[in-house]
Design an enzyme around this catalytic site. Structure first.
Site, PDB file in Angstrom:
ATOM      1  N   GLY A 243       0.818  -1.206   0.000  1.00 20.06           N
ATOM      2  CA  GLY A 243       0.000   0.000   0.000  1.00 20.06           C
ATOM      3  C   GLY A 243       0.847   1.248   0.000  1.00 20.06           C
ATOM      4  CB  THR A 247      -2.084   2.894   3.738  1.00 19.39           C
ATOM      5  OG1 THR A 247      -0.959   2.084   3.393  1.00 19.39           O
ATOM      6  CG2 THR A 247      -2.330   3.887   2.622  1.00 19.39           C
ATOM      7  N   GLY A 248      -0.934   2.368   6.991  1.00 16.29           N
ATOM      8  CA  GLY A 248      -1.094   1.554   8.195  1.00 16.29           C
ATOM      9  C   GLY A 248      -0.495   0.174   8.135  1.00 16.29           C
ATOM     10  CD  GLU A 467      -5.119  31.346  -7.501  1.00 17.25           C
ATOM     11  OE1 GLU A 467      -5.962  30.426  -7.485  1.00 17.25           O
ATOM     12  OE2 GLU A 467      -3.918  31.154  -7.769  1.00 17.25           O
TER      13      GLU A 467
END
Length: 651
Positions: A243, A247-248, A467
Site C-alpha cells: 500500500g 496507510t497503516g 485565481e
C-alpha cells in the site's frame, strides 16, 4: 508509521554480570583513555627531565680543568653523563641548574654525545695530563633501556590496536547479538514475547476492515491451528502488506504483535545487509532458526524491497551481489526442503512493482493484502482514533473533517490532528476548535501562510485575476469539484490557491477529464482576457494539464483519432529500455492530439470567461479587498451552483 519493538527478555545486568565491565567495575574504554593520557603525559614531560647537553670544549675548559667533575657515566656507549661535585653546585655558573624544573641535585647534571668510546677516552686522558691520581675522574660504563624511547616506538602500534578494538566493538554492538566481533552475522531482530506484548491492538486500527479480517485470520491460524489442519488446509507461510506510505502497514504489524500470543520477531529489510559479504544470508538463516525454535511464531520484515528487489534489474552487470545472496537465502527459507512449520512471515512494502516474482509466488507469500487510501467513512474512524487524547471544543464536526480530507492517508490524518493541537496551543486556547483543524488541513496541503511576503500591487492584481479565473471556470463547469474558498495569500511555494472539495471517484469519464483541463487553464485564460498578456504564474497549471492530456491520449485511450489503445506499462519492464513502446509516427500523432486537446480546452475556457467577464472582475476585486473568499461570497457574486455540488454542501 514506524514500529519499535523491545525485547522483553533483555534485563538489566548486574555489575558482575555485565560483560562490558571488568572485575573491578571499570569499563574497558576507561582503560584505553587512561593509557592514552599516560602516554601523552610522558611525551610532554620527557623534554623537561632531560639534562642539559654541552660540548666537549665547554666541558674541558669550565668543568674538567676546574676540578668540578665528580664522575662520568657512559651510557650505551653513546652518551656521557657528567656529575658535578655537590660543593661546586654553589658556584654562580651552576645556578642555572637550580632554576630549572625537574632537575635533580644528585645528577646527572650535563650530558655529552660521544662519537665512540675510544675517542672519548683518548680525549679525556689527554685533558687530564698533569692531574694527580686523586684528581683524575672515575669513568663508569652502563647499558640502559630508555623507557621514553620505547614508548615512542610502542605508541603508534598501541593507537592502531585501540582503534581496531573500538571498530570491532562497534561492529559487534551493531549486530544486536552481543558485543563480540564474531556475532555480527547473527540476526538483530527485535523479539516480542507474550509477557511484554505491544500496547497496540486491532481496536486501535481504524478502517482497513478487509485487511484486518485477513490478518486476524492469520493470528487465528497460530492460536487454533487444529481448526484448519483437520480439514487438510495448510497454514499460509507469508503475508505481503502492500500500500501507499502512511496507510497503516506497520500499524497492522504492531496490532498483530499485540493480539498474537506467540513470539513476534521484527526487523527492517535494510538490517540484513552490512558491509561484509555473506552477512545478509547468515542473518536470514539465524532469524528463521530462532523463529523455528520458538514456533509457532511470526516474523515481520518491514520495507522488504530493500532486499527483495528483482534480481534481473539490480546490479545486472555484477557477478555477485550481497542483496541477491540475501534474497536467495530468504527464498530458500520460505519454501525450501527444510521444514518450516509454525512460522508465518509478514512483510510490508510500498514498492510491489520492484519485488522479485519468485518472492510473490504462491507457497512463499501466499496472501497479498492491498491497503488503499481510506474512504470517507474510514477517515471518520481514523479521526476518532487520533482525537481520543485531544481536548476538543463542542463545534468539532468529524463528518466535515473527513469530507474535507479526500485522498489523505492515516498518517496524514494523524498529522492534521497534531497540527491542530499545536495551532490551538500556539494561540493559547484551552480547547481545540474546528477552525484549528481547518487551518491545520490547509497547512498540511499548501504549507504555512506567508503574509509577510512582499508582493507588488501589480503582481497581486495578476494573482487575484488568475485565481478568480480558476474559480469562475470551476463554478460553471459541470464536472468540476465544488469550491470551498479562494485565496491570494502566499502559502508554501504558491502565491495563491483555489481550494476544492473533491468527490471520490473510482473511475473518471472523458467529460470529467475535459472539464478538469478547462478549470486548470482558467487562470491563464483570465490573465490573457484582462491584461492581454500572460505570465509565468501558470507553470504548475500547465504542467498538470500537459501530463493529464498525455494520460488521456496515450494511456486511457480517450482520443478519437488514436482510438482505444494504451501504451501504459504496469509491470515497469519497459523502464529498462531507452526507446518508446511505439513508433515515431505514433509519437507525432500523440503529440498532435495532445496539442489539439489542450487547445480546444483553452478556447472553451476563454469563451466561458469572456461571457462572464463582469463576474470575473467583481470576484477579483473582492479578492484584492478580502484576500480570502469563501463559498458564501462566491454564491453572492455567482449565484447558487446546482451542478457538481456534493450532497453535504447542498442546502
Amino acid at each position: 508509521m514506524s514500529s519499535n519493538f523491545k525485547n522483553s527478555e533483555n534485563k538489566n545486568l548486574s555489575e558482575n554480570e555485565n560483560p562490558k565491565k571488568s572485575l573491578i567495575g571499570i569499563k574497558p574504554y576507561w582503560i584505553y583513555v587512561f593509557f592514552l593520557v599516560s602516554m601523552v603525559l610522558l611525551i610532554l614531560i620527557s623534554p623537561l627531565v632531560r639534562t642539559n647537553e654541552i660540548s666537549w670544549l665547554k666541558f674541558e675548559n669550565t668543568m674538567l680543568s676546574q676540578h668540578d667533575v665528580a664522575k662520568i657515566v657512559v651510557v650505551n656507549k653513546e652518551v656521557a653523563e657528567i656529575y658535578i661535585k655537590q660543593e661546586k653546585l654553589q658556584d654562580p655558573k651552576y645556578q642555572v641548574l637550580a632554576n630549572e624544573l625537574f632537575t635533580s641535585k644528585i645528577g646527572p647534571h650535563y650530558t655529552i654525545t660521544i662519537g665512540s668510546v675510544e675517542s672519548f677516552e683518548t680525549k679525556l686522558e689527554k685533558a687530564q695530563e698533569g692531574f694527580s691520581l686523586e684528581d683524575k675522574i672515575d669513568v663508569f660504563y652502563q647499558n640502559r633501556t630508555n623507557l621514553i624511547d620505547t614508548l615512542f616506538w610502542i605508541l603508534p602500534f598501541a593507537i592502531i590496536i585501540i582503534f581496531w578494538l573500538f571498530i570491532f566493538r562497534r561492529i559487534g554492538g551493531a549486530s544486536g547479538a552481543g558485543s563480540s566481533l564474531f556475532n555480527f552475522s547473527k540476526t538483530n531482530a527485535r523479539i516480542l514475547e507474550t509477557e511484554g506484548k505491544s500496547a497496540v491492538t486491532f481496536k486501535d486500527v481504524a478502517g482497513l476492515k478487509e485487511a484486518k479480517v485477513e490478518v486476524m485470520e492469520v493470528v487465528d491460524f497460530l492460536k487454533n491451528p487444529e481448526i484448519y489442519t483437520k480439514l487438510g488446509a495448510k497454514i499460509p507461510k507469508g503475508v505481503m502488506l502492500v500500500g501507499p506510505p502512511g496507510t497503516g502497514k506497520t500499524l497492522i504489524a504492531k496490532a498483530v504483535a499485540g493480539e498474537a500470543k506467540v513470539p513476534f520477531f521484527s526487523m527492517s529489510g535494510s538490517e540484513f545487509v552490512e558491509m561484509f559479504v555473506g552477512v545478509g544470508a547468515s542473518r536470514v538463516r539465524d532469524l528463521f532458526k530462532q523463529a523455528k525454535s520458538k514456533a509457532p511464531s511470526i516474523i515481520f520484515i518491514d520495507e522488504i524491497d530493500a532486499v527483495g528487489r528483482s534480481r534481473g534489474k539490480v546490479n545486472a552487470f555484477q557477478a555477485n551481489d550481497e542483496r541477491e545472496s540475501t534474497l536467495n537465502q530468504l527464498l530458500t527459507e520460505l519454501d525450501g526442503f527444510g521444514p518450516n512449520t509454525g512460522v508465518i512471515v509478514i512483510a510490508a512494502t510500498n514498492r510491489p512493482d520492484v519485488l522479485d516474482k519468485a518472492l510473490l509466488r504462491p507457497g512463499r507469500f501466499d496472501r497479498h493484502i492491498y491497503l488503499e487510501l481510506p474512504n470517507k467513512t474510514e477517515r471518520e474512524e481514523i479521526f476518532k482514533v487520533h482525537i481520543r487524547q485531544l481536548k476538543l471544543a463542542k463545534d468539532i464536526d468529524i463528518n466535515s473533517l473527513a469530507a474535507l480530507s479526500p485522498g489523505f492517508s492515516g498518517a496524514d490524518i494523524a498529522n492534521i490532528c497534531n497540527e491542530a493541537a499545536l495551532i490551538a496551543a500556539r494561540h493559547k486556547k484551552q480547547l481545540i476548535k474546528q477552525s484549528d483543524f481547518m487551518e491545520a488541513r490547509d497547512r498540511v496541503i499548501g504549507g504555512l501562510e506567508r503574509k509577510s511576503k512582499i508582493i507588488s500591487p501589480k503582481e497581486k492584481k495578476i494573482i487575484a485575476y488568475h485565481e478568480a479565473g480558476h474559480a469562475l471556470a470551476s463554478w460553471y463547469l459541470e464536472h468540476v469539484d465544488s469550491l470551498v474558498k479562494v485565496s491570494i495569500i502566499p502559502r508554501g511555494k504558491s502565491l495563491g490557491a483555489t481550494w476544492y472539495l473533491p468527490e471520490e471517484h473510482q473511475i473518471i469519464t472523458k467529460a470529467q477529464f475535459l472539464d478538469q483541463l478547462c478549470a486548470s487553464l482558467g487562470g491563464r485564460a483570465a490573465e490573457e482576457i484582462i491584461f492581454n498578456e500572460v505570465s509565468s504564474g501558470a507553470l504548475d497549471d500547465l504542467e498538470k494539464v500537459t501530463k493529464q492530456a498525455y494520460n488521456m491520449v496515450a494511456f486511457y485511450g480517450l482520443d478519437d483519432e488514436i482510438g482505444p489503445m494504451s501504451f501504459y506499462d504496469s509491470t515497469g519492464e519497459n523502464e529498462r529500455f531507452l526507446g518508446k513502446p511505439y513508433s515515431e509516427n505514433m509519437a507525432m500523432l500523440i503529440d498532435r492530439e495532445v496539442k489539439d486537446l489542450i487547445g480546444t480546452a483553452y478556447n472553451k475556457t476563454k469563451n466561458l470567461l469572456v461571457k462572464h467577464k463582469h463576474e470575473l472582475e467583481t470576484l477579483a476585486k473582492l479578492l484584492l479587498k478580502k484576500e480570502v473568499v469563501y463559498l458564501e461570497d462566491l454564491e453572492t457574486i455567482l449565484g447558487k451552483r446546482t451542478k457538481g455540488i456534493p450532497a453535504n454542501l447542498k442546502d
